[in-house]
Structure formats: structure tokens, C-alpha cells
Design a protein around this motif. Structure first.
Motif, short mmCIF file in Angstrom:
data_model
loop_
_atom_site.label_atom_id
_atom_site.label_comp_id
_atom_site.label_asym_id
_atom_site.label_seq_id
_atom_site.Cartn_x
_atom_site.Cartn_y
_atom_site.Cartn_z
N ALA A 68 -22.50 -8.72 -0.52
CA ALA A 68 -21.32 -8.96 0.30
C ALA A 68 -21.35 -10.43 0.70
O ALA A 68 -22.41 -10.96 1.05
N TYR A 69 -20.20 -11.08 0.62
CA TYR A 69 -20.11 -12.52 0.87
C TYR A 69 -19.20 -12.78 2.07
O TYR A 69 -18.14 -12.16 2.20
N PHE A 70 -19.61 -13.73 2.90
CA PHE A 70 -18.88 -14.06 4.11
C PHE A 70 -18.70 -15.57 4.18
O PHE A 70 -19.67 -16.32 4.05
N ASP A 71 -17.47 -16.02 4.39
CA ASP A 71 -17.17 -17.43 4.66
C ASP A 71 -16.61 -17.49 6.07
O ASP A 71 -15.62 -16.82 6.38
N PHE A 72 -17.25 -18.27 6.92
CA PHE A 72 -16.79 -18.48 8.29
C PHE A 72 -16.27 -19.91 8.35
O PHE A 72 -17.05 -20.85 8.31
N MET A 73 -14.95 -20.05 8.41
CA MET A 73 -14.33 -21.38 8.44
C MET A 73 -13.93 -21.67 9.88
O MET A 73 -13.01 -21.04 10.42
N MET A 74 -14.64 -22.60 10.46
CA MET A 74 -14.48 -22.93 11.87
C MET A 74 -13.59 -24.17 12.00
O MET A 74 -13.92 -25.22 11.45
N TYR A 75 -12.47 -24.00 12.68
CA TYR A 75 -11.53 -25.09 12.94
C TYR A 75 -11.44 -25.29 14.46
O TYR A 75 -11.80 -24.38 15.22
#
Length: 139
Positions: A68-75
Motif C-alpha cells: 500500500a502506497y501513501f503520498d502526503f502532500m503538505m501545502y
């Protein structure tokens, strides 16, 4: 410390529920760094754990060779979380309504509902193997 520029954190975990605690630790740290308030922190944490659980249990069927892959894009103003599994996918439009009286006692089926209730937006790709969730930081 609030996020001043965009940052991306990527996480890949084996398809085992034994690793959900790692996902919980990562999202908790991200939410603290982004300075989400308590309610928003609880909502995002619940949505991410639900999405991760769905990816592991339903998408990958807990097959050890799958991930399982997770991308956390913090803006500065929002968090975007993308969760991807290696399963066959599903059609989010055909899932049962967990609020329907005949479904209230089902042991599963509330994850998508909770994700949509907790996040500002939840989108699935055509085959359901990728979910993109967004939560804005409110002042």
C-alpha cells in the motif's frame, strides 16, 4: 511549525494490518507539524487509517507480496493524501449506504462514508485503486 512550502512524504507498507500503527504514527506527526486543530486532526487521522485499512484488507486482500502506497502532500493551506493499492479496484458508486437501516448491523461498509464525512474532498480513480483525499487547514 506550520508548513511554509509544499512538502511530500511518501510511505510504502506491506499489506498487513500489523503495519497500520506505522501509518498512524506518520499521519499524527504530519498533522502536528501542519498545526491542524484537534477536531481536524481526529478527522484526518480516521480518514487516513480507513483508507489504509481498505487498501490493505479489501484492495490487496492482505497478500504479503503487495504493498500500500501513501503520498502526503503538505501545502501551507491544505493536506492532500493519496492512497494506492495493488488490488483489482472497485466502483465506489456501487457501495452500500451504511446509513440504510438494513446495513446498520453490517460489520463493514462504513469506511468510505467516514472518509467522505471527515475530509473536504474524496475522489477515486476509475477503477478504485487510488483515493485522493484533501483537508484544508482552517484558522
Amino acid at each position: 511549525m506550520a508548513v511554509k512550502n509544499s512538502q511530500i512524504i511518501k510511505l510504502e507498507i506491506p499489506s498487513s494490518m500489523d503495519f497500520v500503527h506505522l501509518l498512524d504514527a506518520v499521519i499524527t506527526e504530519i498533522l502536528q507539524q501542519m498545526e491542524f486543530d484537534g477536531d481536524a486532526t481526529d478527522q484526518v487521522n480516521l480518514a487516513v487509517i480507513e483508507a489504509g485499512t481498505n487498501a490493505i484488507k479489501h484492495g490487496n486482500r492482505e497478500e504479503p507480496r503487495k504493498r500500500a502506497y501513501f503520498d502526503f502532500m503538505m501545502y501551507p493551506e491544505e493536506l492532500v493524501v493519496i492512497v494506492r493499492d495493488e488490488g483489482e479496484g472497485f466502483d465506489a458508486q456501487t457501495t452500500e449506504d451504511p446509513l440504510n437501516p438494513e446495513n446498520l448491523l453490517n460489520s463493514s461498509g462504513r469506511g468510505l462514508f467516514l472518509m467522505e464525512a471527515c475530509m473536504d474532498s474524496v475522489d477515486f480513480n476509475q477503477n478504485g485503486t487510488v483515493v485522493t483525499m484533501t483537508k484544508k487547514i482552517t484558522s
